[in-house]
Design an enzyme around this catalytic site. Structure first.
Site, PDB file in Angstrom:
ATOM      1  CD  GLU A   9      -2.474   1.777   0.323  1.00 55.50           C
ATOM      2  OE1 GLU A   9      -3.930   1.596  -0.247  1.00 55.50           O
ATOM      3  OE2 GLU A   9      -1.680   2.496  -0.154  1.00 55.50           O
ATOM      4  CB  CYS A  49     -20.983   4.417  -3.886  1.00 57.25           C
ATOM      5  SG  CYS A  49     -22.089   4.499  -2.642  1.00 57.25           S
ATOM      6  CB  ALA A  85     -16.887   0.101   2.644  1.00 55.22           C
ATOM      7  CB  ALA A  86     -22.085  -2.533   2.395  1.00 55.45           C
ATOM      8  CB  CYS A 121     -26.777   2.243  -2.070  1.00 52.98           C
ATOM      9  SG  CYS A 121     -25.670   3.536  -2.761  1.00 52.98           S
TER      10      CYS A 121
HETATM   11  P1  FAD Z   1     -10.274   1.122  -1.619  1.00 52.74           P
HETATM   12  O1  FAD Z   1     -10.799   1.217  -0.565  1.00 52.74           O
HETATM   13  O2  FAD Z   1     -10.627   2.968  -2.375  1.00 52.74           O
HETATM   14  O3  FAD Z   1      -8.960   1.259  -1.334  1.00 52.74           O
HETATM   15  C1  FAD Z   1      -8.014   0.751  -2.227  1.00 52.74           C
HETATM   16  C2  FAD Z   1      -6.563   0.610  -1.767  1.00 52.74           C
HETATM   17  O4  FAD Z   1      -5.478   0.766  -2.847  1.00 52.74           O
HETATM   18  C3  FAD Z   1      -5.874   2.097  -2.132  1.00 52.74           C
HETATM   19  O5  FAD Z   1      -5.287   2.410  -0.469  1.00 52.74           O
HETATM   20  C4  FAD Z   1      -4.996   2.515  -3.170  1.00 52.74           C
HETATM   21  O6  FAD Z   1      -4.409   3.302  -2.281  1.00 52.74           O
HETATM   22  C5  FAD Z   1      -4.416   1.150  -2.910  1.00 52.74           C
HETATM   23  N1  FAD Z   1      -4.038   0.979  -4.607  1.00 52.74           N
HETATM   24  C6  FAD Z   1      -3.807   1.256  -5.283  1.00 52.74           C
HETATM   25  N2  FAD Z   1      -3.441   1.018  -6.673  1.00 52.74           N
HETATM   26  C7  FAD Z   1      -2.343   0.400  -5.526  1.00 52.74           C
HETATM   27  C8  FAD Z   1      -1.211  -0.455  -6.104  1.00 52.74           C
HETATM   28  N3  FAD Z   1      -1.131  -0.844  -7.355  1.00 52.74           N
HETATM   29  N4  FAD Z   1      -0.066  -1.472  -5.138  1.00 52.74           N
HETATM   30  C9  FAD Z   1      -1.410  -1.077  -3.787  1.00 52.74           C
HETATM   31  N5  FAD Z   1      -2.066  -0.178  -3.739  1.00 52.74           N
HETATM   32  C10 FAD Z   1      -2.999   0.371  -4.723  1.00 52.74           C
HETATM   33  N6  FAD Z   1     -19.134   2.362  -0.223  1.00 52.74           N
HETATM   34  C11 FAD Z   1     -20.767   1.987   0.834  1.00 52.74           C
HETATM   35  O7  FAD Z   1     -20.781   0.993   1.447  1.00 52.74           O
HETATM   36  N7  FAD Z   1     -21.616   2.836   1.343  1.00 52.74           N
HETATM   37  C12 FAD Z   1     -21.729   4.292   0.573  1.00 52.74           C
HETATM   38  O8  FAD Z   1     -22.176   4.795   1.926  1.00 52.74           O
HETATM   39  C13 FAD Z   1     -20.485   4.689  -0.407  1.00 52.74           C
HETATM   40  N8  FAD Z   1     -20.294   6.256  -0.006  1.00 52.74           N
HETATM   41  C14 FAD Z   1     -19.435   6.238  -1.456  1.00 52.74           C
HETATM   42  C15 FAD Z   1     -19.452   7.984  -1.525  1.00 52.74           C
HETATM   43  C16 FAD Z   1     -18.422   7.908  -2.154  1.00 52.74           C
HETATM   44  C17 FAD Z   1     -18.090   9.544  -2.586  1.00 52.74           C
HETATM   45  C18 FAD Z   1     -17.250   7.147  -2.380  1.00 52.74           C
HETATM   46  C19 FAD Z   1     -15.630   7.604  -3.238  1.00 52.74           C
HETATM   47  C20 FAD Z   1     -17.559   5.621  -2.739  1.00 52.74           C
HETATM   48  C21 FAD Z   1     -18.387   5.361  -1.359  1.00 52.74           C
HETATM   49  N9  FAD Z   1     -18.106   4.305  -1.340  1.00 52.74           N
HETATM   50  C22 FAD Z   1     -19.799   3.689   0.001  1.00 52.74           C
HETATM   51  C23 FAD Z   1     -17.814   3.190  -2.005  1.00 52.74           C
HETATM   52  C24 FAD Z   1     -16.293   2.966  -1.034  1.00 52.74           C
HETATM   53  O9  FAD Z   1     -15.743   3.627  -0.322  1.00 52.74           O
HETATM   54  C25 FAD Z   1     -15.297   1.510  -1.695  1.00 52.74           C
HETATM   55  O10 FAD Z   1     -16.005   0.682  -2.294  1.00 52.74           O
HETATM   56  C26 FAD Z   1     -14.285   1.386  -1.079  1.00 52.74           C
HETATM   57  O11 FAD Z   1     -13.824   1.720  -0.368  1.00 52.74           O
HETATM   58  C27 FAD Z   1     -13.991  -0.128  -1.782  1.00 52.74           C
HETATM   59  O12 FAD Z   1     -12.998  -0.628  -1.066  1.00 52.74           O
HETATM   60  P2  FAD Z   1     -11.654  -1.041  -2.022  1.00 52.74           P
HETATM   61  O13 FAD Z   1     -10.883  -1.819  -1.218  1.00 52.74           O
HETATM   62  O14 FAD Z   1     -12.143  -1.640  -3.119  1.00 52.74           O
HETATM   63  O15 FAD Z   1     -10.884  -0.046  -2.500  1.00 52.74           O
END
Ligand code: FAD
Length: 562
Positions: free
Chosen positions: A184, A310, A456-457, A489
């Protein structure tokens, strides 16, 4: 004639002339291979002329004409492989510039030698194969032994966001002694679901940010780099500093990429000229500032084509802004528009009626099939391509406030890897979250190419499934748990009420609580209370720490294990 070697036995050249053949022979070539169809240019010597001259000089000759600008067919690739295996080496392949001769070689060698070697050879020879990378990587090269100097983890997790850290937590909860590496690059970790509430003036931005070091589990090794290249054929990942890390099992959780530059004029005006987005930590407070300042004029909110994370967040910004304007008594002086590139207001039809009530209540001009394509911040103009019947019209609108959600795609490092499917996202079995071609690879979160909601859910439910299936894999067993596509959502239709959409694969309703307690198809105060007080706690102190509250992994239905 400037030849460029890809290997000791194969080189490429631009168009050759009869008088070049003696030089090619002197360079040591035994075979000339033509990839250029006759008649591409008036000054081009015909194949039969080159063939005759080659044979006269004692060289072998063969031709596989590939039309300029096209990708060679499977038959042409197989023929190239056959010729390279049978005609005397070294071989020089030619076309107009040498590019086709290099590209077809790369495709013919895919699966015979590691993809990284093919990329390095073509790069050295200056041949652009960017469009072919995925295809080349998808054909697994024979497994080589992992490098001895590489750092090695039993489980390597790529991405320390919601998915990566939840999986680490769920793994450690079951086995404290596992060696886990988390790759990360960021120093900060964000609770992104909170950004909607920042834009709505309910949360402070600081509530949604913590130091990555503070949320990284103590029992993992934090590798503070980004993944640059996946080599699933040899169970290695190359990092941006060139370090190689190997693994027994890999978990990919890199999230989705926000393409701010895909809309001309947008990137340079974000954060000023009334242009904002809740999709960035630093901009969500600007949304609330604009909402507070606006007394009259036009406010436009946009949503790009799917997939996005989302999918409800673009319209949540509409409702919370309208609610604030209504409370201040200025809503009637503000013309509000919601332009969404999707065909409907929300993807799961059962939740559309309560949302449409709010669209009407706030007098929002709803434009479906309308895509933001250009922004002129200083002149406060936004340009849309709107579907009208079978036609697409270009519509220019002026605004006082513009809330933009950017187009999104799989991260480049995933798109260009052998892990991606045709949509660029990681191709996993939708139930087991195990990769369909590489059984030692699992993925979750926004980066997976399944039809579930990117929330995130969803991650909260996926992490225990991935953790249990990874542990089974390490014991040489098949997957044991399944994910049914749950996503949620919370649509913040007003400050104090939420339509809590919960659904699984195929848009099937999947409420967590009984309907008498929380009816997801109606705006409720309980759902608001959950979003504001309970969900942040469940995120920071629950899922990131492997506490699987109400998300025990479901045993796999044997039919879906495939
Ligand atoms: P992320 O949490 O985005 O994490 C990805 C990680 O990978 C980051 O830390 C990044 O730095 C790292 N990364 C990227 N590329 C690389 C690489 N090449 N090598 C190593 N690390 C890397 N979800 C809900 O459940 N309810 C909600 O109400 C909701 N509202 C939202 C509102 C907004 C405005 C936004 C932007 C999102 C919302 N979400 C919501 C969605 C939720 O935040 C995401 O679905 C969730 O964070 C996804 O998790 P993830 O681990 O896939 O990605």
């Amino acid at each position: 004639m400037p030849t460029r070697h890809l290997t000791d036995s194969y080189a490429i050249s631009p168009q050759i002339a009869v008088q070049d053949i003696a030089d090619l022979k002197a360079e040591g070539f035994h075979t000339i291979l033509c990839f250029r169809p006759d008649g591409e240019a008036p000054d081009q010597p015909e194949m039969k002329v080159i063939e005759a001259a080659a044979k006269e000089a004692g060289l072998a000759f063969a031709a596989i004409p590939v039309k300029s600008g096209t990708v060679p067919s499977d038959a042409q690739i197989a023929e190239t492989r056959q010729i390279l295996a049978t005609l005397p080496a070294p071989v020089v392949g030619y076309c107009r510039s040498g590019t086709r001769a290099g590209q077809i070689w790369a495709l013919a060698e895919a699966g015979k030698r590691p993809a990284a070697e093919i990329f390095a050879a073509t790069e050295r020879a200056g041949v652009d194969i960017s469009r072919l990378r995925t295809r080349i990587e998808r054909v697994a090269a024979p497994a080589a032994a992992p490098r001895k100097d590489a750092a090695h983890f039993q489980v390597l997790i790529i991405g320390g966001g919601a998915g990566g850290l939840s999986t680490a937590g769920s793994l450690l909860k079951r086995n404290r002694n596992l060696s886990i590496g988390v790759v990360e690059p960021s120093n900060e970790h964000f609770y992104q679901p909170g950004w909607t509430l920042v834009g709505g003036g309910v949360f402070q931005a600081a509530q949604t940010r913590r130091k990555e070091a503070d949320v990284m589990p103590k029992d993992v090794v934090w590798v503070k780099q980004a993944a640059k290249l996946f080599r699933p054929d040899v169970r290695e990942v190359v990092l941006t500093d060139g370090t190689v890390v190997s693994y027994d099992a890999l978990v990919v959780a890199t999230g989705i990429t926000l393409n701010w530059d895909a809309i001309p004029g947008l990137a340079e005006t974000l954060g000023k000229n009334g242009v904002t987005s809740n999709y960035r930590f630093d901009l969500a407070p600007y949304t609330w500032q604009l909402v507070q300042q606006l007394k009259n004029g036009t406010a436009i909110f946009t949503q790009p084509p799917m997939p996005i994370k989302c999918a409800g967040a673009p319209q949540k910004a509409v409702y919370l802004s309208c609610d604030a304007w209504k409370r201040r008594g200025v809503l009637d002086s503000i013309s509000v528009e919601f332009d969404t590139a999707t065909p409907g207001l929300f993807g799961v039809k059962d939740f559309v009626p309560p949302l449409m009530e709010y669209i009407k209540r706030y007098h929002v001009g709803l434009h479906t099939g309308s895509k933001l394509v250009e922004v002129d911040g200083p002149n406060r103009k936004a340009v849309f391509e709107r579907k009208v019947g079978d036609n697409v019209e270009r519509v220019e609108r002026t605004f006082d406030m513009l809330h933009v959600v950017p187009p999104q795609s799989a991260p480049q490092v995933i798109r260009e890897s052998a892990l991606s499917g045709s949509d660029g996202f990681v191709e996993v079995n939708p139930a087991t979250l195990q990769h369909v071609r590489f059984p030692d690879v699992f993925a979750l979160g926004d980066v997976i190419g399944t039809s579930c909601a990117k929330t995130a859910a969803a991650v909260r439910v996926q992490a225990p499934v991935v953790a249990t299936n990874v542990l089974a894999f390490l014991k040489h067993q098949g997957p044991v748990s399944e994910y049914e596509g749950y996503g949620a959502c919370p649509l913040t239709v007003e400050n104090g009420r939420i339509v809590l959409a919960e659904f699984s694969y195929g848009g099937k309703l999947a409420p967590t609580l009984p309907k008498w307690l929380l009816n997801g198809q109606k705006p409720t105060r309980l759902a608001w209370w959950l979003k504001k007080y309970i969900m942040p706690l469940m995120y920071w102190d629950g899922m990131l720490k492997g506490r699987e509250l109400m998300v025990a992994p479901k045993p796999l239905n044997a039919k879906k294990g495939g």
